[in-house]
Design a protein around this motif. Structure first.
Motif, PDB file in Angstrom:
ATOM      1  N   THR F 233      -3.259  26.248 -22.462  1.00 27.61           N
ATOM      2  CA  THR F 233      -3.785  25.630 -21.232  1.00 27.61           C
ATOM      3  C   THR F 233      -5.142  26.203 -20.841  1.00 27.61           C
ATOM      4  O   THR F 233      -5.769  25.723 -19.911  1.00 27.61           O
ATOM      5  CB  THR F 233      -2.807  25.800 -20.042  1.00 27.61           C
ATOM      6  N   ARG F 234      -5.566  27.246 -21.525  1.00 27.22           N
ATOM      7  CA  ARG F 234      -6.895  27.813 -21.220  1.00 27.22           C
ATOM      8  C   ARG F 234      -7.486  28.483 -22.457  1.00 27.22           C
ATOM      9  O   ARG F 234      -6.769  28.905 -23.358  1.00 27.22           O
ATOM     10  CB  ARG F 234      -6.813  28.786 -20.067  1.00 27.22           C
ATOM     11  N   GLY F 235      -8.793  28.592 -22.495  1.00 31.93           N
ATOM     12  CA  GLY F 235      -9.450  29.233 -23.632  1.00 31.93           C
ATOM     13  C   GLY F 235      -9.947  28.196 -24.622  1.00 31.93           C
ATOM     14  O   GLY F 235      -9.705  26.988 -24.478  1.00 31.93           O
ATOM     15  N   GLU F 236     -10.643  28.676 -25.618  1.00 28.01           N
ATOM     16  CA  GLU F 236     -11.209  27.785 -26.615  1.00 28.01           C
ATOM     17  C   GLU F 236     -10.099  27.180 -27.474  1.00 28.01           C
ATOM     18  O   GLU F 236      -9.101  27.831 -27.762  1.00 28.01           O
ATOM     19  CB  GLU F 236     -12.188  28.572 -27.515  1.00 28.01           C
ATOM     20  N   THR F 237     -10.286  25.939 -27.873  1.00 33.08           N
ATOM     21  CA  THR F 237      -9.270  25.283 -28.696  1.00 33.08           C
ATOM     22  C   THR F 237      -9.437  25.679 -30.160  1.00 33.08           C
ATOM     23  O   THR F 237     -10.563  25.931 -30.605  1.00 33.08           O
ATOM     24  CB  THR F 237      -9.377  23.745 -28.570  1.00 33.08           C
ATOM     25  N   PRO F 238      -8.347  25.724 -30.912  1.00 34.20           N
ATOM     26  CA  PRO F 238      -8.415  26.120 -32.319  1.00 34.20           C
ATOM     27  C   PRO F 238      -9.387  25.301 -33.166  1.00 34.20           C
ATOM     28  O   PRO F 238      -9.931  25.816 -34.145  1.00 34.20           O
ATOM     29  CB  PRO F 238      -6.971  25.942 -32.797  1.00 34.20           C
ATOM     30  N   ASP F 239      -9.638  24.057 -32.824  1.00 35.41           N
ATOM     31  CA  ASP F 239     -10.585  23.278 -33.630  1.00 35.41           C
ATOM     32  C   ASP F 239     -12.036  23.671 -33.318  1.00 35.41           C
ATOM     33  O   ASP F 239     -12.963  23.171 -33.958  1.00 35.41           O
ATOM     34  CB  ASP F 239     -10.364  21.770 -33.459  1.00 35.41           C
ATOM     35  N   GLY F 240     -12.235  24.520 -32.295  1.00 37.04           N
ATOM     36  CA  GLY F 240     -13.571  25.003 -31.969  1.00 37.04           C
ATOM     37  C   GLY F 240     -14.439  23.984 -31.262  1.00 37.04           C
ATOM     38  O   GLY F 240     -15.629  24.220 -31.035  1.00 37.04           O
ATOM     39  N   ASN F 241     -13.830  22.870 -30.887  1.00 36.88           N
ATOM     40  CA  ASN F 241     -14.635  21.792 -30.291  1.00 36.88           C
ATOM     41  C   ASN F 241     -14.467  21.649 -28.781  1.00 36.88           C
ATOM     42  O   ASN F 241     -15.056  20.738 -28.189  1.00 36.88           O
ATOM     43  CB  ASN F 241     -14.274  20.440 -30.933  1.00 36.88           C
ATOM     44  N   GLY F 242     -13.636  22.482 -28.158  1.00 32.69           N
ATOM     45  CA  GLY F 242     -13.436  22.282 -26.724  1.00 32.69           C
ATOM     46  C   GLY F 242     -12.775  23.457 -26.049  1.00 32.69           C
ATOM     47  O   GLY F 242     -12.616  24.532 -26.635  1.00 32.69           O
ATOM     48  N   GLU F 243     -12.418  23.235 -24.769  1.00 33.62           N
ATOM     49  CA  GLU F 243     -11.710  24.234 -23.963  1.00 33.62           C
ATOM     50  C   GLU F 243     -10.415  23.603 -23.470  1.00 33.62           C
ATOM     51  O   GLU F 243     -10.420  22.486 -22.962  1.00 33.62           O
ATOM     52  CB  GLU F 243     -12.564  24.611 -22.733  1.00 33.62           C
ATOM     53  N   PHE F 244      -9.323  24.344 -23.572  1.00 34.07           N
ATOM     54  CA  PHE F 244      -8.067  23.830 -23.038  1.00 34.07           C
ATOM     55  C   PHE F 244      -8.159  23.663 -21.536  1.00 34.07           C
ATOM     56  O   PHE F 244      -8.847  24.417 -20.836  1.00 34.07           O
ATOM     57  CB  PHE F 244      -6.915  24.793 -23.334  1.00 34.07           C
ATOM     58  N   ASP F 245      -7.405  22.702 -21.044  1.00 33.67           N
ATOM     59  CA  ASP F 245      -7.375  22.387 -19.625  1.00 33.67           C
ATOM     60  C   ASP F 245      -5.918  22.081 -19.255  1.00 33.67           C
ATOM     61  O   ASP F 245      -5.070  21.956 -20.132  1.00 33.67           O
ATOM     62  CB  ASP F 245      -8.269  21.163 -19.387  1.00 33.67           C
ATOM     63  N   TYR F 246      -5.619  21.962 -17.976  1.00 31.33           N
ATOM     64  CA  TYR F 246      -4.250  21.720 -17.537  1.00 31.33           C
ATOM     65  C   TYR F 246      -4.256  20.578 -16.542  1.00 31.33           C
ATOM     66  O   TYR F 246      -5.051  20.571 -15.602  1.00 31.33           O
ATOM     67  CB  TYR F 246      -3.679  22.984 -16.885  1.00 31.33           C
ATOM     68  N   GLY F 247      -3.377  19.564 -16.750  1.00 29.95           N
ATOM     69  CA  GLY F 247      -3.380  18.427 -15.835  1.00 29.95           C
ATOM     70  C   GLY F 247      -2.079  17.645 -15.863  1.00 29.95           C
ATOM     71  O   GLY F 247      -1.074  18.127 -16.359  1.00 29.95           O
ATOM     72  N   ARG F 248      -2.132  16.436 -15.308  1.00 29.97           N
ATOM     73  CA  ARG F 248      -0.950  15.576 -15.197  1.00 29.97           C
ATOM     74  C   ARG F 248      -1.188  14.295 -15.989  1.00 29.97           C
ATOM     75  O   ARG F 248      -2.315  13.957 -16.341  1.00 29.97           O
ATOM     76  CB  ARG F 248      -0.706  15.198 -13.735  1.00 29.97           C
ATOM     77  N   GLN F 249      -0.129  13.552 -16.252  1.00 29.54           N
ATOM     78  CA  GLN F 249      -0.256  12.245 -16.892  1.00 29.54           C
ATOM     79  C   GLN F 249      -1.124  11.354 -16.002  1.00 29.54           C
ATOM     80  O   GLN F 249      -0.878  11.300 -14.794  1.00 29.54           O
ATOM     81  CB  GLN F 249       1.108  11.585 -17.061  1.00 29.54           C
TER      82      GLN F 249
END
Lengths: 269, 269, 269, 269, 269, 269
Positions: F233-249
């Motif tokens: 839900t936080r930090g850099e994503t493993p693919d190196g292309n983004g940042e994790f985020d947290y949200g709702r449908q």
């Protein structure tokens, strides 16, 4: 068009209910070697035989209908082997020896889904499938499928015979084994009546096949071995059209693989 | 223990890619009559043959390994028939004739799940199943299963041959049809080498079967008919142990049904 | 014990062969809503009905046997819709309109595995499975399964009727739809004859169920909504034993989950 | 769009782990009568209901979502019945009574593939299949399918209830049986709310069916019998459109068969 | 325990109905790479995670529930692609372009069994099966199964994207592809969070494995080849516990085979 | 093209036959985690790899061929665990301890259909299916499928190891577990060798996905919860292309559902 009569083709008695044997009998109902398979196989084969071969159509359909009666006999045998376990008394289930044996050694679904009766499944509980039915539209191929079905069918019946010592079950199986003897013989007689029919399908002209490879046993041992001189590596072939030979896989060389690979262009990731 | 070599057993060329034919070829890979079936069937049969019959174990395993090579050939043929449709250009898909044919006449999963390559499914898209494999632990029964497999297998290959006019596909199939000719012959020769083996299994003493019913063709026509005097209703039986006869289903009378019913006590609702 | 007669239950004519319709008809043979299902379902149900309810056993078996005749009719219809494509002329296949239609719109296996005849598969080519057969050992449950089978069966037959304008096929289907009308009615009449039987199984005493939850419609909307006042949220219940109510899922609180989790001890990697 | 909450719909406790009962419970998860079936069945049915019948769409979806919670409860029950057998102690497996019972009477895959947890399979180990789901696009047919599903579902739950004497399992099942009571009633109420809907589908005009055969019970006994005067051979039919009658299969005579056969021209070998 | 809301997770619009694309979309519903698989896989995995790893249990269940909403979206997309073909107008079916396309290129059962709605089957019409669900009871193995599921799932979604040019479908798929991007990333992040976990299962002590063979690439070429010096034949192994090596299959010599064979005593016929 | 040698890859001895363990071993032959799966999976994957990636094609095929040898080893192990029960002595079956154990705890079909030998089925008796084979035409996706297959495969082998104390079986399994260790490592090394490949497929441009939703963990709890601040839900994503985020449908509102419903026009009954 079909009819029935409210009697079994042959008597089915069980002296001592045996849930484990009921499970085994399921193989003869809904299994790969079972009666649902042959009843439906002969029926679908009969549907496909044309008028000029009506004797074969009749042969197939008459036997299909006999096999329907075997499903009925086996279903009765399954119910009788699960008796003593009527649903009304199930609540006292775990105290009852037959129920307890059912729970430990029978098929769970036989109690849970069928109230202790026969089901269209095999002895492992796997449902019957239309995949078992072979009806190719070619009579010779179909008759060989029937020889095979009655060979594995009689094998199954003799194995079941050897697993019971209940006189009623032995009697029922001695009848079914006899019928499998007859059916093996009738399919062999029918194949013989076709005359020369090898290789199947005989209607395909062998000139079109690559006859360089039609009668060579192809050894795939890692290290080349000498011709073992077996009935399938020397002598006249059963179809009467050639002589057996012994050789190795041809292999079409790297060049072709290169060519093959060159033509293919796929993504990798 | 197995080995391989990076070349095909026999050349596989396709002049004109044909996605509809690729779909058809799937039957020869993952279908009931296909190469996965025979490769695995002969392999599992070989696993079960004991030492004193090592010649049969070798016969079965060598042929199993040859069939593995046929899967490889057919997989190459499927890929080549779907070529011209590399994934990289899929975006322009609907404008490309091969892709369009694939979409209309091919198997959807071949594009969606396999990137336009071979799959372990049949021509209707139904997955290969272990149910196709017959390995009974009885050599005679297994050999009849193999005769049947090669009869329906060669039938399939000839039908495929008649559905293509691509020279490459005709060449590949002419080789495969020849191998099916050989395999039919070798299994027949192997069955013959067993000597007297009918009815299968020969190890079960016929005295134990209810011999009253061992050689009677049982007519199930609604209205009784006279003996049609066919090769399966008169004359010596192929197993050499009896004479064909013609009769009706015995039926065990209502009394038994009554008895049967009396013993059963089920809930109704 | 079964018999047959070499005539169809009802005439089957096809004016214009239509391979695409042959494929559709397969749904009525080997599909979830097809005749193999009902024939075998009623047969296995009949096998399980005890003596004191012989009228139901007869009802089930007589209908099972009628359905066997429907498989025969439909198999004939499939063959006739694939006619004009005899195997002997297959070589000229791609020039023949019927063959071409078969290749494009029919089932590949119908040509490859069955020589243009009926198969025990559905309209997508998926094999018939014993899973379709419901025979629970409880008559009321079985009769509801039969009402359902004839409802989806008649629905299928009417959809097929609307997809053809061949007079022969319309005539055959008009007969089959009529039989489905009868069968729906007979199963409803049979259920009615059982008297009070809800909830199924009636033999289980409702005192043992947690009656707090027996007649409450449980809303699962994310946000609570008012009772919509529908026939299933208010008024007397069809079983005559209660009043419909409207509520939410109970939920057993976190405490229990904690307890549940505390008891579990699994490896993670 | 879906949501969840980290609590069970209803408490699930197990006093004494019982691997054999865990196997039985699998029938209620992944079996033909299980919760995966109804959850997905009601969901797919809901997906197909159009706007003008939104009350039915809501009815179906709300119940689908309730059933998802039942899968969760049963999965918890399976895990708890396999407890005492944590993987960490498996090495001492054969000495542990629960593990030993698991090995003898449980499902092998539950240990081997799932680490002693619930799986999407039935009590015989056969995987759940989309074949169990009935969603016909016709509301009346779907509701009858639901009545049937809840009839066999409650039957299964009562059979499970009678096979355990664990207070926790009895409590859980008493809740589930109550919910099945409700669901049977709600589907009956929903069918009743449709008004006249027989025969299904009501949208097909009966004038198009061959009404000569719409209300006759067709006896298939080998020897003709008199009308047994049952509720399905006389009196008004449940659809209110006719009177029951009693007769025989029509049969379309040999002529047609001859004609049929004459038209068919197949290869034989 | 579950809830729902009567709205889709993301908008689903179709400008031009396309029955062929509806068939393709079925792969994303009931196929090996589809949403039913991941929804149920993550759910069954979550059921098995114990308390001390609640963060993983929550991670799995939250994603399972999101995937349920994707089934709903795709089912809506299937219905919309089959629109213009309401059942009421089916009689005029063959004149209607959409219906005609459905008949030629769609799935037969979608019309016959589902009234032109979504079904729990794949794009070839093969039913969803519980076999697709991997829930091993080992978190690391499960997370790798999830990485794989989202890799093939995103691959499928991109292939579908490339096969349509309908703006509505492109929009829906661009959302689903984005979600697959997220899910791949979250499962990778979860695996990383486990720390050292290779080889899976890490709980099994490597001393017990035959470490002579733990890090050797075993070449099976027929003719021995030199070490190709690839990343899997030399250098440190990804688990950090060894060095890659290059060798041949050991082979246990004929003696053992002899011994093996000597012990086996089977019937042959 | 394939070859074989008449010796096992590694010694297979059984000190004490154990039919229950034979049943367990079937999971490693024909089960979802078994050797048939990986042998065929790697083979079909290899068939699809193009020339410019020949190193991967070789890697896949060499391992496929090694796995064929594992099927042979396991089949030998199954036969040896069922020994002492030769068919010739089956008549005395129930008195023989091994036979009796076979009947109570083994797979019925292993005796009935296979004469006490290995079969292409899993430990529950469910046939092997082509569904287990993943060969997507995308190398990265395939390699993740292989990592998963070897993770669940090694997990299975370690579970089997813990269920036996037969020295021969422990030795065989210690070898197989070592090979699974190697295979996990080689597939990881192969994935690493691809370089940047996330998200799979890397060939699809991320600009086309709806990037608003590419890196947000979507919580589906009924009541909104705060970001749990987990690695997904936080930090850099493993693919190196983004940042994790947290949200709702997101939810697309009622309006769209209304619109959706308005467009649909189905029959209800």
């Amino acid at each position: 068009m079909f009819y029935h009569e409210d009697t079994l083709q042959y008597e089915v008695e069980v002296e001592e209910p045996d849930p484990q044997f009921a499970k085994m009998l399921q193989q003869a109902i809904g299994g790969a070697e079972g009666e649902m398979r042959v009843a439906l196989q002969y029926m679908f084969q009969a549907f496909a035989v044309p008028r000029e071969h009506e004797e074969y159509r009749t042969l197939l359909m008459e036997t299909a209908v006999e096999e329907l009666g075997h499903i009925e006999m086996l279903a009765t045998a399954v119910t009788k082997n699960l008796e003593g376990a009527p649903e009304a008394t199930r609540e006292a289930a775990r105290e009852d020896a037959v129920i307890d044996a059912m729970m430990s050694h029978g098929q769970p679904r036989q109690a849970l889904s069928a109230g202790l009766h026969a089901m269209p499944v095999d002895s492992n509980g796997v449902p019957f499938t239309g995949n078992y039915v072979v009806a190719s539209g070619n009579l010779a191929a179909d008759l060989y499928a029937n020889i095979m079905a009655e060979s594995t069918g009689r094998l199954l019946a003799t194995r079941l015979y050897e697993m019971t010592d209940d006189p009623g079950m032995e009697d029922m199986l001695s009848y079914m084994i006899a019928r499998d003897t007859m059916h093996q013989n009738q399919w062999h007689a029918a194949v013989d009546s076709l005359g020369e029919h090898l290789p199947v399908p005989a209607s395909f002209p062998q000139e079109k096949e690559n006859q360089e490879y039609s009668y060579t046993f192809m050894s795939t041992f890692d290290e080349e071995r000498p011709d073992p001189e077996m009935p399938w590596t020397r002598g006249e072939t059963p179809d009467g059209n050639g002589e057996f030979d012994y050789g190795r896989q041809p292999g079409n060389g790297f060049a072709d693989v290169e060519a093959m690979l060159e033509e293919m262009h796929n993504e990798v990731n």
